[in-house]
Write a protein that holds these residues in place. Structure first.
Motif, short mmCIF file in Angstrom:
data_model
loop_
_atom_site.label_atom_id
_atom_site.label_comp_id
_atom_site.label_asym_id
_atom_site.label_seq_id
_atom_site.Cartn_x
_atom_site.Cartn_y
_atom_site.Cartn_z
N VAL A 154 2.49 47.02 62.96
CA VAL A 154 3.37 47.68 63.93
C VAL A 154 3.77 46.69 65.03
O VAL A 154 4.94 46.61 65.43
CB VAL A 154 2.69 48.92 64.53
CG1 VAL A 154 3.48 49.46 65.72
CG2 VAL A 154 2.54 50.00 63.47
N ALA A 155 2.79 45.94 65.53
CA ALA A 155 3.07 44.95 66.56
C ALA A 155 4.06 43.90 66.06
O ALA A 155 5.01 43.52 66.76
CB ALA A 155 1.77 44.28 67.02
N ALA A 156 3.87 43.45 64.82
CA ALA A 156 4.78 42.45 64.25
C ALA A 156 6.19 43.02 64.11
O ALA A 156 7.18 42.32 64.35
CB ALA A 156 4.24 41.99 62.90
N TYR A 157 6.28 44.28 63.71
CA TYR A 157 7.59 44.93 63.59
C TYR A 157 8.31 44.97 64.94
O TYR A 157 9.49 44.62 65.04
CB TYR A 157 7.43 46.34 63.04
CG TYR A 157 8.70 47.17 63.11
CD1 TYR A 157 9.60 47.17 62.05
CD2 TYR A 157 9.00 47.93 64.24
CE1 TYR A 157 10.77 47.92 62.11
CE2 TYR A 157 10.16 48.68 64.31
CZ TYR A 157 11.03 48.68 63.25
OH TYR A 157 12.20 49.41 63.33
N LEU A 158 7.60 45.40 65.97
CA LEU A 158 8.24 45.50 67.29
C LEU A 158 8.69 44.14 67.79
O LEU A 158 9.76 44.01 68.41
CB LEU A 158 7.27 46.14 68.29
CG LEU A 158 6.88 47.60 68.00
CD1 LEU A 158 5.89 48.10 69.04
CD2 LEU A 158 8.12 48.50 67.97
N LYS A 159 7.92 43.09 67.50
CA LYS A 159 8.30 41.75 67.91
C LYS A 159 9.46 41.21 67.09
O LYS A 159 10.15 40.29 67.52
CB LYS A 159 7.09 40.81 67.80
CG LYS A 159 6.03 41.03 68.86
CD LYS A 159 6.61 40.77 70.25
CE LYS A 159 5.59 40.95 71.35
NZ LYS A 159 6.20 40.72 72.68
N ALA A 160 9.67 41.77 65.90
CA ALA A 160 10.75 41.31 65.02
C ALA A 160 12.07 42.01 65.29
O ALA A 160 13.09 41.66 64.67
CB ALA A 160 10.35 41.51 63.56
N LEU A 161 12.08 42.99 66.18
CA LEU A 161 13.33 43.67 66.51
C LEU A 161 14.29 42.69 67.20
O LEU A 161 13.85 41.65 67.72
CB LEU A 161 13.05 44.86 67.43
CG LEU A 161 12.33 46.05 66.79
CD1 LEU A 161 11.95 47.07 67.85
CD2 LEU A 161 13.19 46.68 65.71
N PRO A 162 15.58 42.96 67.21
CA PRO A 162 16.54 42.07 67.84
C PRO A 162 16.13 41.69 69.26
O PRO A 162 15.73 42.54 70.06
CB PRO A 162 17.83 42.89 67.86
CG PRO A 162 17.70 43.78 66.66
CD PRO A 162 16.25 44.13 66.59
N GLY A 163 16.15 40.39 69.52
CA GLY A 163 15.74 39.89 70.83
C GLY A 163 14.31 39.42 70.87
O GLY A 163 13.85 38.89 71.88
N GLY A 164 13.58 39.62 69.75
CA GLY A 164 12.18 39.21 69.71
C GLY A 164 11.90 38.27 68.57
O GLY A 164 12.83 37.80 67.89
N SER A 165 10.65 38.00 68.35
CA SER A 165 10.22 37.12 67.26
C SER A 165 8.93 37.65 66.69
O SER A 165 8.02 38.03 67.43
CB SER A 165 10.01 35.69 67.76
OG SER A 165 9.37 34.91 66.77
N ALA A 166 8.86 37.70 65.37
CA ALA A 166 7.64 38.20 64.71
C ALA A 166 6.44 37.31 64.98
O ALA A 166 5.32 37.68 64.71
CB ALA A 166 7.88 38.31 63.20
N GLU A 167 6.66 36.12 65.53
CA GLU A 167 5.55 35.20 65.77
C GLU A 167 5.01 35.29 67.20
O GLU A 167 4.09 34.57 67.57
CB GLU A 167 6.03 33.76 65.48
CG GLU A 167 6.43 33.57 64.03
CD GLU A 167 6.88 32.14 63.75
OE1 GLU A 167 6.91 31.34 64.71
OE2 GLU A 167 7.22 31.84 62.60
N ASN A 168 5.62 36.11 68.06
CA ASN A 168 5.16 36.22 69.45
C ASN A 168 3.85 36.98 69.55
O ASN A 168 3.58 37.86 68.76
CB ASN A 168 6.20 36.93 70.30
CG ASN A 168 7.41 36.03 70.56
OD1 ASN A 168 7.35 34.83 70.36
ND2 ASN A 168 8.51 36.65 71.00
#
Length: 297
Positions: A283-297
């Motif tokens: 879930v955390a990875a998904y939220l970070k992968a939304l537009p404006g984010g990065s799945a690696e944050n």
């Protein structure tokens, strides 16, 4: 003039009949489940992630697996009362078949062929797979029966006209994903949880005047349907927590600022805390992968 009026009346009747046909309650083909046997153990995880007990357990019962219903959920359209979905054959869904559950989850249609109100989040559950539905059904068969009758919704005119819900579904019921191309299997798992099972968008996404989710403003926050305060945004631009912070919050309810979850999020966290750590991380990875984010944050 009389002939013209008759023609207009006939055309109106034809259009009305056609509209009712197009927006009729739809069901799932039973044959797709003929050779499928659900796994109750896997279904327990689906049940927990979907928050079934959070809405349907009796408000006066300490046992959250007694799904007698009765909780009231206010909205701008009226107050909706969670029904009994226990295994009781009269008061609950003990007389249902697997295909009845599938039709409810996928199309918002009751076994009697009536539209369900979208307060039941089938707009998210429509993305569930056949396997998830079969497993969920297998687990629900293990739960206790309760004879408490379901209570009617407190919805006035014109929202009490259920036929109009067919038009709502035509406009807003879509089994497509909001995040089209997940960059990793972990984000894809997070998408299943956020967009389907845990139906996060139902609260964290604003709605248009007809109550449809504004997917163009996905997870950007929304007014509280109870009329008090707002539901916070989850997009990277607004939620600056790390992925670890998000996963920890979903497990414990503690924010990075040492605050604690409140309101309906308490029940959500109770559910997520029972899931594997990999699901919270997804879930955390998904939220970070939304537009404006990065799945690696």
């Amino acid at each position: 003039m009389r002939r013209l009026l008759l023609r207009l009346l006939a055309a109106a009747i034809v259009l009305a009949v056609a509209g009712l046909w197009i927006t009729r309650p739809r069901t799932v083909d039973a044959q797709r489940f003929d050779a499928m046997e659900g796994d109750a153990e896997a279904g327990e995880m689906v049940f927990t992630a979907a928050g079934c007990a959070s809405c349907h357990h009796a408000p006066t019962s300490e046992d959250k697996l007694v799904l007698a219903g009765g909780q009231v959920f206010p909205s701008p359209f009226g107050a909706f009362v969670a029904p009994n979905i226990s295994t009781d054959p009269q008061a609950g869904i003990g007389g249902w078949e697997l295909v009845d559950l599938a039709s409810a989850l996928r199309h918002g249609t009751s076994p009697e062929g009536r539209h369900y109100y979208p307060a039941f989040p089938y707009a998210s559950y429509t993305r569930m797979t056949d396997r998830q539905i079969a497993d969920l059904w297998a687990f629900m068969q293990t739960l206790p029966a309760d004879p408490t009758p379901s209570q009617p919704h407190q919805v006035g005119f014109p929202f009490n006209i259920r036929a109009s819900l067919g038009g709502w579904k035509l406009l807003f019921l879509d089994d497509g994903w909001v995040l089209d191309e997940p960059p990793s299997p972990e984000v894809e798992r997070g998408r299943v949880l956020v967009e389907a099972l845990a139906h996060c968008g139902e609260c964290h996404t604003p709605r248009n005047p007809l109550g449809g989710l504004r997917t163009d403003a996905w997870l950007t926050g929304a007014p509280n349907p109870a009329g008090k305060g707002t539901i916070p945004p989850l997009t990277p631009a607004k939620l600056d927590w790390s992925a670890g912070d998000i996963a920890y919050y979903l497990e414990t309810g503690f924010t990075p600022d040492y605050d604690t979850a409140g309101g309906h999020m308490v029940a959500v966290i109770e559910n997520f805390a029972q899931l594997p750590a990999e699901d919270r991380e997804a879930v955390a990875a998904y939220l970070k992968a939304l537009p404006g984010g990065s799945a690696e944050n």
